[in-house]
Every structure is written in structure tokens, then in C-alpha cells.
Scaffold this active site. Structure first.
Site, PDB file in Angstrom:
ATOM      1  N   MET A  45       0.758  -1.089   0.221  1.00  0.00           N
ATOM      2  CA  MET A  45      -0.051   0.062   0.224  1.00  0.00           C
ATOM      3  C   MET A  45       0.750   1.428   0.630  1.00  0.00           C
ATOM      4  O   MET A  45       0.375   2.488  -0.084  1.00  0.00           O
ATOM      5  CB  MET A  45      -0.817   0.299   1.409  1.00  0.00           C
ATOM      6  CG  MET A  45      -1.443  -1.484   1.168  1.00  0.00           C
ATOM      7  SD  MET A  45      -3.458  -0.840   2.098  1.00  0.00           S
ATOM      8  CE  MET A  45      -3.084  -0.775   3.873  1.00  0.00           C
ATOM      9  N   HIS A  88       9.553  -4.012   3.330  1.00  0.00           N
ATOM     10  CA  HIS A  88       8.722  -4.245   1.711  1.00  0.00           C
ATOM     11  C   HIS A  88      10.227  -4.322   1.068  1.00  0.00           C
ATOM     12  O   HIS A  88      10.312  -5.197  -0.244  1.00  0.00           O
ATOM     13  CB  HIS A  88       8.487  -2.617   1.070  1.00  0.00           C
ATOM     14  CG  HIS A  88       7.276  -1.929   2.066  1.00  0.00           C
ATOM     15  ND1 HIS A  88       6.870  -1.199   2.667  1.00  0.00           N
ATOM     16  CD2 HIS A  88       6.209  -3.683   1.912  1.00  0.00           C
ATOM     17  CE1 HIS A  88       5.861  -1.071   3.147  1.00  0.00           C
ATOM     18  NE2 HIS A  88       5.305  -2.064   2.724  1.00  0.00           N
ATOM     19  N   GLY A 103       5.172 -10.721   4.332  1.00  0.00           N
ATOM     20  CA  GLY A 103       6.030 -10.046   5.333  1.00  0.00           C
ATOM     21  C   GLY A 103       5.413 -10.551   6.194  1.00  0.00           C
ATOM     22  O   GLY A 103       4.017 -10.629   6.542  1.00  0.00           O
ATOM     23  N   SER A 150       6.795  -0.619   9.731  1.00  0.00           N
ATOM     24  CA  SER A 150       5.187  -0.026   9.245  1.00  0.00           C
ATOM     25  C   SER A 150       5.440   0.776   8.325  1.00  0.00           C
ATOM     26  O   SER A 150       5.897   2.320   9.014  1.00  0.00           O
ATOM     27  CB  SER A 150       4.393  -0.601  10.659  1.00  0.00           C
ATOM     28  OG  SER A 150       3.539   0.058  10.137  1.00  0.00           O
TER      29      SER A 150
HETATM   30  O1  PAF Z   1       0.151  -5.721   3.530  1.00  0.00           O
HETATM   31  C1  PAF Z   1       0.012  -5.000   3.142  1.00  0.00           C
HETATM   32  O2  PAF Z   1       0.444  -4.281   2.468  1.00  0.00           O
HETATM   33  C2  PAF Z   1      -1.716  -4.830   2.403  1.00  0.00           C
HETATM   34  O3  PAF Z   1      -2.706  -5.574   3.011  1.00  0.00           O
HETATM   35  C3  PAF Z   1      -1.493  -5.718   0.522  1.00  0.00           C
HETATM   36  C4  PAF Z   1      -1.649  -7.232   1.209  1.00  0.00           C
HETATM   37  C5  PAF Z   1      -1.000  -5.126   0.430  1.00  0.00           C
HETATM   38  C6  PAF Z   1      -3.480  -5.504   0.440  1.00  0.00           C
HETATM   39  O4  PAF Z   1      -4.163  -4.559   0.688  1.00  0.00           O
END
Ligand code: PAF
Length: 281
Positions: free
Chosen positions: A30, A37, A147, A185
Site C-alpha cells: 500500500m 517491503h 511479510g 511499518s
Molecule cells: O499488507 C499490505 O500492505 C496490504 O494488506 C496488501 C497485502 C497490499 C493488500 O492491500
């Protein structure tokens, strides 16, 4: 790095890549990228020919309007980090493209979503599995990376992929932490200075649980009570839940047998953070 902002253009590109026989690794996000990430991207690069990342703040997985509005967004920042990490394609669709007028199909994983965040954020996982199923349908990855911080999400998505015969390998990679142990996060940016300091208690409480189990404590209630005491000692913290559950079916455990997932969700001011640890008896 290609930036694709429509489903139709993404579908054309994926068709070409598939025809060329390229394997596709996929990192759904997101946005507001951080090291967590990027570690997924780096692993994906080792396994697959092409790495696609989606950046889409999915409105249907937010149970609080305020949380959706405050979710951090910075595409330029994300673009730079993604390029440096070696992402080949950023898929950046609009809400209108993903959920056009008349949209009415949802994916719901039952059972596993009754616990933990599923019970404290009604509708959240239905939103997650729906968007992930859609993204899988568009990107058609060979391997998708998630993750361990969102431990329940990872288990729910694995279940969905199996149940719906999606033929996608789901890889779950370890939590990446700040120096003081706070799990990385996108939401951490919303913490005030005192909240950020207090938030370090989450990892300390999880490590305490791990130590108690190592010392022979098996009573889940007693472990949770000690964790609660630590977290309640922080002025800005308000516990949503602390649970000890089975690592496979996520059912709450009263006695810690062999392996357990200790998971928690705690508000610091208005920011809700989650974290977890797997303990072995
Ligand atoms: O973990 C996230 O960032 C979200 O829940 C995801 C998997 C991209 C779905 O919107």
C-alpha cells in the site's frame, strides 16, 4: 522501471512477459515503502525474472475512515526506493479502476479470520483477500511475497491461494525491525515522538513472552498478563488485543504446546500497530 497506472495496460504487459516465458515475482504493497517491503523485493529478484510491485491503498480493507485518510502516501518517495531496490514494474492503479461502479464481488476466507485482527477489525480481511485476489488476477505472478509482520494476513492469503487453486507460490519473509526492535511499518510515520518511544515496548513484551516460554511457563493467561503489565506501563499505549494462538489455525491456546504465535495489536495515540513472534515450547 515501468510505471503502469491502469489495469488494461498492465494486462497487456503481463501477456507479453508471459509469452516471453518470464517468471514474475510480485510484491503487493500500500506504498510508503520501507526496508520491510524492500527486503521482499530483494528476495523476489533472486527467484524470478521480473519483479512487479503494486502500490494501492485499498479502501475496502480499512474499518476506520480516519485510518484510511491518515494512511501515509508519497509516490515520489516510493518510486525512488522501488527503482533503487530493482523493481521492474510498479503497478499503481486508481480506486475507480479497481472498483468501478457496480463492483460487487468479494473474497472471504472463513474461520481463520475470526481471530486476532479479524475480530477487532470487522471486514478487514474480506477487503484484503478481495484486493489480493484481484491483483493476482491482473499480475498473474509465479511467486508472491508477504511479510511475517502481518502474520494472520499471510496465513489467510495462503489459504485463499490454496482454496481457489491459484497456482501461485506464497512466500512469507521475516519481520524487519528498527534498532530498538519496533517492527517496520508504513504507519510508524504517524507516531508522535513520545508514541514512537513507547512503541518499542511491543518487541520487549514479545521477547518477554518468548523468555517466559523458554523458562518453562506454559499458561497463556499468565504470559499475556505479564505482557499487558509491560505495555500498560507506557502512557500512550492502549491495548487492542494480545493473544496466543495456534500457528496453523489461529485458534486461541490456553496452554502453550510446541509452537505458538504470540500476536498483539496496540494503539499509540490514534495509530494502531501490530507485531508478533513465534515461540517454541
Ligand atoms: O499488507 C499490505 O500492505 C496490504 O494488506 C496488501 C497485502 C497490499 C493488500 O492491500
Amino acid at each position: 522501471m515501468k510505471i503502469i497506472d491502469s489495469i488494461s495496460r498492465m494486462s497487456v504487459l503481463i501477456k507479453i512477459l508471459k509469452k516471453e516465458g518470464k517468471s514474475i515475482g510480485f510484491v503487493p504493497t500500500m506504498g510508503y515503502l520501507h526496508e520491510g517491503h524492500l527486503s521482499l523485493v530483494r528476495t523476489a529478484k533472486k527467484h524470478t525474472d521480473v519483479v512487479a510491485m503494486s502500490i494501492f491503498v485499498n479502501p475496502i480493507q480499512f474499518d476506520r475512515r480516519e485510518d484510511l485518510e491518515k494512511y501515509p502516501r508519497d509516490f515520489k518517495h516510493d518510486e525512488g526506493l522501488a527503482r533503487d531496490a530493482g523493481v521492474d514494474i510498479i503497478f499503481y492503479p486508481s480506486v475507480k479502476d479497481m472498483y468501478p461502479d457496480g463492483y460487487s464481488t468479494y473474497v472471504n476466507v472463513e474461520g481463520l479470520t475470526d481471530y486476532l485482527c479479524g475480530s477487532s477489525r470487522p471486514g478487514h480481511f474480506k477487503g484484503v483477500t478481495t484486493v489480493v485476489a484481484k491483483l493476482f488476477g491482473i499480475v498473474k505472478p509465479d511467486i508472491a511475497y508477504f511479510g511475517q509482520k502481518d502474520a494472520q494476513q499471510a496465513i489467510v492469503i495462503k489459504r485463499m491461494a490454496t482454496d481457489l487453486n491459484m497456482d501461485i507460490e506464497i512466500k512469507i519473509l521475516p519481520i524487519i525491525r528498527e534498532k530498538d526492535g519496533l517492527a517496520m511499518s508504513s504507519r510508524n510515520i504517524n507516531l508522535s515522538e513520545p508514541e514512537r518511544k513507547d512503541a518499542a515496548v511491543l518487541f520487549q513484551a514479545l521477547k518477554k513472552a518468548e523468555a517466559l516460554v523458554k523458562e518453562g511457563e506454559r499458561d497463556a493467561k499468565k504470559i499475556i498478563r505479564q505482557m499487558e503489565a509491560m505495555i500498560k506501563g507506557k502512557e500512550t499505549a492502549k491495548i487492542d488485543y494480545i493473544s496466543i494462538v495456534d500457528t496453523k489455525d489461529l485458534k486461541p491456546m490456553s496452554t502453550v504446546l510446541s509452537e505458538a504465535l504470540v500476536a498483539l495489536a496496540v494503539f499509540f495515540g490514534k495509530t494502531r500497530l501490530i507485531d508478533n513472534i513465534i515461540v517454541k515450547a
